[in-house]
Structures are given as C-alpha cells and as structure tokens.
Design a protein around this motif. Structure first.
Motif, PDB file in Angstrom:
ATOM      1  N   CYS A  27       0.857  -1.187   0.000  1.00  0.00           N
ATOM      2  CA  CYS A  27       0.000   0.000   0.000  1.00  0.00           C
ATOM      3  C   CYS A  27       0.897   1.242   0.000  1.00  0.00           C
ATOM      4  CB  CYS A  27      -0.911  -0.013   1.222  1.00  0.00           C
ATOM      5  SG  CYS A  27      -2.213   1.205   1.186  1.00  0.00           S
ATOM      6  N   ARG A  28       1.194   1.747  -1.180  1.00  0.00           N
ATOM      7  CA  ARG A  28       2.096   2.892  -1.320  1.00  0.00           C
ATOM      8  C   ARG A  28       1.380   4.218  -1.138  1.00  0.00           C
ATOM      9  NH1 ARG A  28       3.385   6.240  -5.356  1.00  0.00           N
ATOM     10  NH2 ARG A  28       1.999   5.166  -6.790  1.00  0.00           N
ATOM     11  N   VAL A  29       0.105   4.263  -1.498  1.00  0.00           N
ATOM     12  CA  VAL A  29      -0.680   5.491  -1.400  1.00  0.00           C
ATOM     13  C   VAL A  29      -1.885   5.247  -0.504  1.00  0.00           C
ATOM     14  CG1 VAL A  29       0.028   6.494  -3.605  1.00  0.00           C
ATOM     15  CG2 VAL A  29      -1.854   4.849  -3.533  1.00  0.00           C
ATOM     16  N   SER A  30      -2.558   6.320  -0.116  1.00  0.00           N
ATOM     17  CA  SER A  30      -3.682   6.203   0.803  1.00  0.00           C
ATOM     18  C   SER A  30      -4.922   5.691   0.082  1.00  0.00           C
ATOM     19  CB  SER A  30      -3.987   7.562   1.440  1.00  0.00           C
ATOM     20  OG  SER A  30      -4.529   8.451   0.466  1.00  0.00           O
ATOM     21  N   ALA A  31      -5.861   5.160   0.874  1.00  0.00           N
ATOM     22  CA  ALA A  31      -7.132   4.715   0.310  1.00  0.00           C
ATOM     23  C   ALA A  31      -7.864   5.885  -0.341  1.00  0.00           C
ATOM     24  CB  ALA A  31      -7.991   4.083   1.404  1.00  0.00           C
ATOM     25  N   GLU A  32      -7.764   7.069   0.239  1.00  0.00           N
ATOM     26  CA  GLU A  32      -8.411   8.247  -0.341  1.00  0.00           C
ATOM     27  C   GLU A  32      -7.854   8.547  -1.722  1.00  0.00           C
ATOM     28  OE1 GLU A  32      -9.239  12.993   0.657  1.00  0.00           O
ATOM     29  OE2 GLU A  32      -8.128  11.741   2.060  1.00  0.00           O
ATOM     30  N   ASP A  33      -6.523   8.506  -1.881  1.00  0.00           N
ATOM     31  CA  ASP A  33      -5.917   8.760  -3.188  1.00  0.00           C
ATOM     32  C   ASP A  33      -6.386   7.741  -4.219  1.00  0.00           C
ATOM     33  OD1 ASP A  33      -4.482  10.920  -2.188  1.00  0.00           O
ATOM     34  OD2 ASP A  33      -2.763   9.676  -1.629  1.00  0.00           O
ATOM     35  N   VAL A  34      -6.478   6.472  -3.798  1.00  0.00           N
ATOM     36  CA  VAL A  34      -6.897   5.418  -4.724  1.00  0.00           C
ATOM     37  C   VAL A  34      -8.341   5.626  -5.160  1.00  0.00           C
ATOM     38  CG1 VAL A  34      -7.291   2.936  -5.004  1.00  0.00           C
ATOM     39  CG2 VAL A  34      -5.244   3.757  -3.805  1.00  0.00           C
ATOM     40  N   PHE A  35      -9.235   5.923  -4.209  1.00  0.00           N
ATOM     41  CA  PHE A  35     -10.641   6.085  -4.586  1.00  0.00           C
ATOM     42  C   PHE A  35     -10.821   7.280  -5.505  1.00  0.00           C
ATOM     43  CE2 PHE A  35     -15.007   7.468  -4.238  1.00  0.00           C
ATOM     44  CZ  PHE A  35     -15.692   6.272  -4.367  1.00  0.00           C
ATOM     45  N   VAL A  36     -10.197   8.395  -5.176  1.00  0.00           N
ATOM     46  CA  VAL A  36     -10.337   9.591  -6.012  1.00  0.00           C
ATOM     47  C   VAL A  36      -9.846   9.319  -7.422  1.00  0.00           C
ATOM     48  CG1 VAL A  36      -9.532  11.959  -6.352  1.00  0.00           C
ATOM     49  CG2 VAL A  36     -10.239  11.199  -4.076  1.00  0.00           C
ATOM     50  N   CYS A  37      -8.723   8.615  -7.549  1.00  0.00           N
ATOM     51  CA  CYS A  37      -8.141   8.362  -8.866  1.00  0.00           C
ATOM     52  C   CYS A  37      -8.906   7.308  -9.657  1.00  0.00           C
ATOM     53  CB  CYS A  37      -6.686   7.943  -8.706  1.00  0.00           C
ATOM     54  SG  CYS A  37      -5.832   7.646 -10.283  1.00  0.00           S
ATOM     55  N   LEU A  38      -9.256   6.194  -9.019  1.00  0.00           N
ATOM     56  CA  LEU A  38      -9.850   5.079  -9.751  1.00  0.00           C
ATOM     57  C   LEU A  38     -11.371   5.147  -9.836  1.00  0.00           C
ATOM     58  CD1 LEU A  38      -7.750   1.982  -8.625  1.00  0.00           C
ATOM     59  CD2 LEU A  38      -7.317   3.613 -10.457  1.00  0.00           C
ATOM     60  N   PHE A  39     -12.027   5.637  -8.778  1.00  0.00           N
ATOM     61  CA  PHE A  39     -13.488   5.571  -8.721  1.00  0.00           C
ATOM     62  C   PHE A  39     -14.152   6.928  -8.506  1.00  0.00           C
ATOM     63  CE2 PHE A  39     -11.781   1.637  -6.669  1.00  0.00           C
ATOM     64  CZ  PHE A  39     -12.035   0.779  -7.730  1.00  0.00           C
ATOM     65  N   GLY A  40     -13.358   7.991  -8.486  1.00  0.00           N
ATOM     66  CA  GLY A  40     -13.905   9.312  -8.197  1.00  0.00           C
ATOM     67  C   GLY A  40     -14.971   9.762  -9.173  1.00  0.00           C
ATOM     68  N   GLY A  41     -14.900   9.290 -10.418  1.00  0.00           N
ATOM     69  CA  GLY A  41     -15.876   9.711 -11.417  1.00  0.00           C
ATOM     70  C   GLY A  41     -16.760   8.595 -11.920  1.00  0.00           C
ATOM     71  N   THR A  42     -16.666   7.399 -11.329  1.00  0.00           N
ATOM     72  CA  THR A  42     -17.457   6.271 -11.809  1.00  0.00           C
ATOM     73  C   THR A  42     -18.813   6.236 -11.135  1.00  0.00           C
ATOM     74  OG1 THR A  42     -16.469   4.785 -10.173  1.00  0.00           O
ATOM     75  CG2 THR A  42     -15.417   4.902 -12.322  1.00  0.00           C
ATOM     76  N   GLN A  43     -19.765   5.578 -11.783  1.00  0.00           N
ATOM     77  CA  GLN A  43     -21.154   5.546 -11.311  1.00  0.00           C
ATOM     78  C   GLN A  43     -21.780   4.190 -11.626  1.00  0.00           C
ATOM     79  OE1 GLN A  43     -23.851   6.253  -9.536  1.00  0.00           O
ATOM     80  NE2 GLN A  43     -23.983   8.407 -10.168  1.00  0.00           N
ATOM     81  N   PRO A  44     -22.261   3.458 -10.627  1.00  0.00           N
ATOM     82  CA  PRO A  44     -22.157   3.686  -9.185  1.00  0.00           C
ATOM     83  C   PRO A  44     -20.769   3.297  -8.649  1.00  0.00           C
ATOM     84  CG  PRO A  44     -24.045   2.300  -9.759  1.00  0.00           C
ATOM     85  CD  PRO A  44     -23.136   2.321 -10.929  1.00  0.00           C
ATOM     86  N   ALA A  45     -20.493   3.657  -7.416  1.00  0.00           N
ATOM     87  CA  ALA A  45     -19.240   3.298  -6.755  1.00  0.00           C
ATOM     88  C   ALA A  45     -19.460   3.335  -5.245  1.00  0.00           C
ATOM     89  CB  ALA A  45     -18.121   4.253  -7.155  1.00  0.00           C
ATOM     90  N   PHE A  46     -18.577   2.651  -4.519  1.00  0.00           N
ATOM     91  CA  PHE A  46     -18.701   2.637  -3.051  1.00  0.00           C
ATOM     92  C   PHE A  46     -17.336   2.654  -2.407  1.00  0.00           C
ATOM     93  CE2 PHE A  46     -18.120  -1.836  -3.997  1.00  0.00           C
ATOM     94  CZ  PHE A  46     -17.318  -2.292  -2.964  1.00  0.00           C
ATOM     95  N   TRP A  47     -17.303   3.151  -1.177  1.00  0.00           N
ATOM     96  CA  TRP A  47     -16.084   3.190  -0.371  1.00  0.00           C
ATOM     97  C   TRP A  47     -16.491   2.964   1.077  1.00  0.00           C
ATOM     98  CZ3 TRP A  47     -12.788   8.295   0.181  1.00  0.00           C
ATOM     99  CH2 TRP A  47     -11.664   8.055   0.973  1.00  0.00           C
ATOM    100  N   LEU A  48     -16.235   1.774   1.599  1.00  0.00           N
ATOM    101  CA  LEU A  48     -16.463   1.458   3.006  1.00  0.00           C
ATOM    102  C   LEU A  48     -15.153   1.763   3.717  1.00  0.00           C
ATOM    103  CD1 LEU A  48     -18.395  -1.912   2.570  1.00  0.00           C
ATOM    104  CD2 LEU A  48     -19.277   0.438   2.514  1.00  0.00           C
ATOM    105  N   ASP A  49     -15.134   2.849   4.451  1.00  0.00           N
ATOM    106  CA  ASP A  49     -13.899   3.541   4.804  1.00  0.00           C
ATOM    107  C   ASP A  49     -13.641   3.524   6.305  1.00  0.00           C
ATOM    108  OD1 ASP A  49     -11.753   5.313   4.871  1.00  0.00           O
ATOM    109  OD2 ASP A  49     -13.026   7.099   4.679  1.00  0.00           O
ATOM    110  N   SER A  50     -12.536   2.916   6.713  1.00  0.00           N
ATOM    111  CA  SER A  50     -12.080   3.040   8.100  1.00  0.00           C
ATOM    112  C   SER A  50     -11.229   4.301   8.188  1.00  0.00           C
ATOM    113  CB  SER A  50     -11.263   1.813   8.516  1.00  0.00           C
ATOM    114  OG  SER A  50     -12.072   0.668   8.582  1.00  0.00           O
ATOM    115  N   SER A  51     -11.896   5.454   8.251  1.00  0.00           N
ATOM    116  CA  SER A  51     -11.160   6.719   8.225  1.00  0.00           C
ATOM    117  C   SER A  51     -10.433   6.983   9.539  1.00  0.00           C
ATOM    118  CB  SER A  51     -12.111   7.876   7.906  1.00  0.00           C
ATOM    119  OG  SER A  51     -13.155   7.969   8.850  1.00  0.00           O
TER     120      SER A  51
END
Length: 378
Positions: A27-51
C-alpha cells in the motif's frame, strides 16, 4: 437465509458459483488517493472507509464500482413493492414485484463462492453494498410513513473490489467470475490493469471548504419539525414513558438544504474533520451517501456470530494524556450517559434474544471507554 428459492423464480438471476482472481500489493498510497483516482468519477461506486484506525475495530477498508460479471444495481420502492434492477451494460432495467429482503435472500442463496480460501483472508468477499431507508419500517414494523423521493433501499452487487489491510499496509485486488467461464481473461485483465493503475497513482489534490461568495445568498437550512412541534413531541414521548408504554424513544429531526456541492469533496472533508471507524461514501444512481459513525450496528461473521457495538455518551479527546483520562472518567461516571448506555445495551440484548439461540446472548464489554458490546449466535 433462504435455501429453497423455487418460489422466487421470477428474479432474473440464475444460480452461479464464483471463483476469484486476486493480487496483493504494498500500500504505497492512501485509500483516499486510490478512490479519487480510480473511482472518483465512476457511477455507481462505493467506499467502506475506516477513516479512523482503531486496533481491533477498523483494520479494513473496501471500495469498488459497478462492473464485472453478474453485477447489478437494485433500487427498491416500498410503496409499490417493486425492485428496479439495472444490469451492467445488458439491456433495459428489469422491474420485479418483490420486497428487497426477498431479493437479498434469493441472491445470497443463488450466488456461491467456490474455495473461499482462494480469496485473501479478508472479511468481505464481494456481494451487496448499499443502504436501507427508514421507510422500510412499513415492511418490518407494519408502520406506514410518508413516501420518500429517494429509493427506500438501494444496493450494488460487487464482483470486483479492492480491500485495504491497514494493519499490514497491503491492498488486495479481487475479481470474481462464474466458474462456468473457466479462467476468465476479463477478470485477470481487470486485476492486472488495476494493479498497474495503483502503482501510478499520485496523491490526490487536496479539497477545502469553499468560502461563501459575497454575492450569493446564505444557505437556508430547513427543519422538518419546527421548534414548537418538536417540543410537543418531546412532551408526548415523556407521557408515553410515564404511562409505561415505552422506556426508550429516539426522537430525531431532519435538516435539509439546497446547494450545489461535490458529494465526494464533501465526504473527503467530513472524513478529515470527523474520522470514524465505520465511515462510508456511496454513489448509487442519483443519490450519494456520506456517512461517519463511531459505532457498529450489526456484524455477522461466517460462523453466524452476531455482534453489536453501541455507543452512548461522548466527549472531545484531549492532547494531554492526563487530561484525556480525567475526561474519560467524568464520562464514565456521568449519570445520564451511564443510563443511556445501559438502556441501549439492554435494548440490543433483547433484540438479539428474539432471533438468536436461547442462552447465547452475552455482554462481554459494558461501559468501557464509552463503548459497550453485545454478541450472540444465530
């Protein structure tokens, strides 16, 4: 769980046994960076996040999108008793006159994973991700409610997802595909492409709350119940308690506001300002959900152990350890917080006792650090 699903044959699903393709990377980058890059514009999408990472509570985060073999999006209208099912790129949506609970039971019985050990040792191995709306009480409690302009329940079926192991700094990339398709090239290609995409991800641009425009009108927040009506309802609740009709009422209000805002940007700010072990961002059709919760309502593991972790009573943390301990002790001894904590634990114990094996309900932790737990066996 429904084993015999013959009476639900009108659902547009066949029985499917899945196998998995997976890959594990650092895990080189954060989960936030991954979601924004890979799924930030996709529809539908989900993120179950242990923030907020808490040992023993929030080891994992999961994210994915609409795509892959047999994936679909199901939206439920309780007033019409109809489910609208949209398949991934396969024709027009299908409408089925059933309850959402029948759909979930049927799908659970009809979709199996062969050799679960072939998937990394993670608690989520694909399936339904979504929400139940309050209006479903018409099905569960027999109590009617005003119709909602949103789906009363909405779920995406996920067969491709990422699992973040925050304790070991690993990302598991998983794609499920039907066993009948043999070694799925499509699944293998998705896993390898996703792995390459993650390796190239750079930190996502930061997001900050926008400043009010001097020429724009201030936001208008609207309460569903005005002050006078809310106070009347409080008195009504107290009257019911005094009459012995109830001993717990969760009287809430709804606040709405009309504004133009990026839902993902809003969630990114929320998770930074109020990190929590059980957070989520869902983008499901025309609705987005931004959620942040310190408590777990229910967890059911593969051994049918049911666990709930309610919280009553909170206080702000302090940077100085001695002061932090003093605040925690004040909270533990606070009469109102203790009463609320005992009440909610007793309520959950009673609810679990109605569906779990007699004698299996236990309270292993009570009023410890303002968090209690209750578990049982189905």
């Amino acid at each position: 769980m429904i084993e015999d699903v013959s009476h639900l044959r009108d659902f547009p699903f066949e029985t499917v046994t899945y196998v998995a393709r997976s890959s594990t990377i650092s895990c080189r980058v954060s989960a936030e960076d991954v979601f924004v890059c890979l799924f930030g514009g996709t529809q539908p999408a989900f993120w179950l996040d242990s923030s907020r990472l808490v040992s023993g509570l929030s080891r994992w985060s999961f994210m994915g999108e609409f795509g892959g073999s047999r994936s679909y999006l199901a939206s439920y209208d309780a007033s019409r008793q109809e489910i609208r099912i949209a398949r991934d790129g396969r024709g027009s949506p299908t409408t089925v006159s059933r309850s959402i609970f029948e759909l979930l039971a049927h799908s659970h019985a009809a979709h199996k994973l062969r050799d679960p050990g072939g998937v990394p040792d993670i608690p989520f191995k694909g399936g339904h991700v979504g929400y139940f709306g309050y209006e479903l009480k018409s099905l569960t409690c027999g109590v009617s409610s005003p119709p909602s302009k949103y789906p009363d329940a909405c779920f995406i079926v996920c067969t491709r997802f990422l699992a973040f192991d925050h304790e070991n700094d690993r990302i598991h990339i998983v794609a499920l595909y039907p066993e009948a398709e043999a070694a799925s090239d499509e699944a293998a290609l998705w896993v390898s492409k996703t792995e390459r995409d993650i390796e190239r991800i750079e930190p996502a641009p930061s997001v900050t709350p926008s400043s009010p425009n001097a020429n724009s009108a201030p936001l208008q927040f609207k309460l569903r119940q005005r002050r006078a009506r809310y106070l009347e309802n409080i008195e009504r609740c107290l009257s019911e308690i005094r009459a012995g009709e109830t001993y717990e009422v969760c009287l809430t209000n709804e606040i709405t506001v009309e504004t133009e805002i990026d839902p993902l940007g809003l969630y990114r700010i929320l998770r930074r300002r109020n990190p929590a072990p059980y957070s989520a961002f869902l983008r499901l059709g025309n609705i987005c959900v931004a959620s942040s919760s310190p408590e777990r309502f229910l967890r059911i593991d593969s051994n049918l152990i049911v666990e709930t972790k309610p919280i009553k009573g909170t206080a702000a943390r302090h940077a100085i350890p001695e002061e932090d301990e003093r605040i925690a002790e004040e909270l533990r001894l606070d009469e109102k917080s203790r009463a609320e904590n005992l009440m909610i634990v007793d309520l959950m114990r009673n609810d679990l006792g109605r569906i779990c094996r007699t004698g299996s309900v236990h309270v292993p932790s009570l009023i410890r650090g303002s968090r209690s737990s209750c578990d049982a066996r189905c």
